[in-house]
Design a protein around this motif. Structure first.
Motif, PDB file in Angstrom:
ATOM      1  N   SER A  52       0.836  -1.208   0.000  1.00  0.00           N
ATOM      2  CA  SER A  52       0.000   0.000   0.000  1.00  0.00           C
ATOM      3  C   SER A  52       0.865   1.250   0.000  1.00  0.00           C
ATOM      4  O   SER A  52       0.598   2.225  -0.739  1.00  0.00           O
ATOM      5  N   ARG A  53       1.892   1.233   0.815  1.00  0.00           N
ATOM      6  CA  ARG A  53       2.792   2.383   0.905  1.00  0.00           C
ATOM      7  C   ARG A  53       3.485   2.652  -0.432  1.00  0.00           C
ATOM      8  O   ARG A  53       3.603   3.804  -0.879  1.00  0.00           O
ATOM      9  N   ARG A  55       2.446   1.808  -3.369  1.00  0.00           N
ATOM     10  CA  ARG A  55       1.471   2.337  -4.331  1.00  0.00           C
ATOM     11  C   ARG A  55       1.273   3.830  -4.155  1.00  0.00           C
ATOM     12  O   ARG A  55       1.198   4.596  -5.132  1.00  0.00           O
ATOM     13  N   ASP A  56       1.181   4.239  -2.886  1.00  0.00           N
ATOM     14  CA  ASP A  56       1.036   5.683  -2.616  1.00  0.00           C
ATOM     15  C   ASP A  56       2.244   6.460  -3.130  1.00  0.00           C
ATOM     16  O   ASP A  56       2.109   7.534  -3.741  1.00  0.00           O
ATOM     17  N   MET A  57       3.407   5.914  -2.905  1.00  0.00           N
ATOM     18  CA  MET A  57       4.625   6.579  -3.353  1.00  0.00           C
ATOM     19  C   MET A  57       4.692   6.639  -4.878  1.00  0.00           C
ATOM     20  O   MET A  57       5.157   7.637  -5.457  1.00  0.00           O
ATOM     21  N   GLU A  58       4.227   5.551  -5.514  1.00  0.00           N
ATOM     22  CA  GLU A  58       4.243   5.544  -6.979  1.00  0.00           C
ATOM     23  C   GLU A  58       3.324   6.628  -7.546  1.00  0.00           C
ATOM     24  O   GLU A  58       3.621   7.244  -8.571  1.00  0.00           O
ATOM     25  N   GLN A  59       2.187   6.841  -6.867  1.00  0.00           N
ATOM     26  CA  GLN A  59       1.288   7.913  -7.309  1.00  0.00           C
ATOM     27  C   GLN A  59       1.972   9.277  -7.192  1.00  0.00           C
ATOM     28  O   GLN A  59       1.881  10.109  -8.092  1.00  0.00           O
ATOM     29  N   GLU A  60       2.635   9.495  -6.087  1.00  0.00           N
ATOM     30  CA  GLU A  60       3.358  10.763  -5.923  1.00  0.00           C
ATOM     31  C   GLU A  60       4.459  10.902  -6.976  1.00  0.00           C
ATOM     32  O   GLU A  60       4.677  11.989  -7.527  1.00  0.00           O
TER      33      GLU A  60
END
Length: 190
Positions: A52-53, A55-60
């Motif tokens: 999950s983390r 994925r969030d970083m990839e979005q950023e």
């Protein structure tokens, strides 16, 4: 005959010791299995959280695109390394759980076999005790018969001896009477 109880006592101690050791092994294995289960859950939870983390970083990283391309590449590499590590840990823990389950089954089978062996030994011991008690009872009956036969024989011999003694006594008494009579004495006067 005196070595039989000592052997049973030692055999019982050995069986009880094996039984206690087996129970201890089963308890340790259960505790170890529970700990490994908790570790697996924790590892899976960590893996899920990390995914999950990331994925969030990839979005950023997508928003920052070119400026952060090096950071994105580095984080992807870290992600793959952690995922590989976690996969290996999960696999290793799964293998350990499988091994511990096999050991638990083996210990349970061993415990069952030892219980059967103990029951068989108890049955053999009870059979031996019953057999010895039966022999003891038979010996008691035989000794009682021998004693009665001996007492009957002794009584019979005493009765024969008494009759013989009375017969000899009467004969001696009659001889003394005749001797007294020959001397002119009356046996009733004496």
């Amino acid at each position: 005959m005196s070595s039989l109880p000592q052997w049973n006592y030692q055999g019982r101690n050995e069986l009880e010791e094996k039984y206690k050791q087996s129970e201890l092994d089963v308890t340790v294995l259960k505790d170890h299995l529970a700990l490994r289960g908790d570790l697996t859950k924790h590892a899976q939870s960590l893996c899920h959280d990390l995914r999950s983390r990331i994925r969030d970083m990839e979005q950023e990283l997508r928003h920052e695109r070119l400026d952060r391309k090096d950071v994105c590449t580095d984080l992807t590499h870290q992600y793959k390394t952690m995922q590989t590590d976690m996969t290996m840990k999960v696999k290793r823990i799964g293998e350990e759980v499988t091994l511990l389950r096999e050991q638990l089954v083996h210990c349970q089978e061993k415990l069952s076999a030892e219980r059967k062996e103990r029951e068989q030994m108890q049955q053999e011991k009870d059979a031996t005790i019953a057999e010895l008690q039966n022999k003891l009872d038979n010996m008691e009956i035989d000794y009682e018969k021998i004693l009665h036969d001996t007492l009957d024989s002794l009584t019979s011999n005493l009765a024969k001896a008494r009759l013989q003694w009375e017969k000899e006594s009467m004969s001696s008494h009659q001889q003394y009477k005749e001797l007294l009579f020959d001397f002119g004495l009356n046996s009733m006067d004496i």
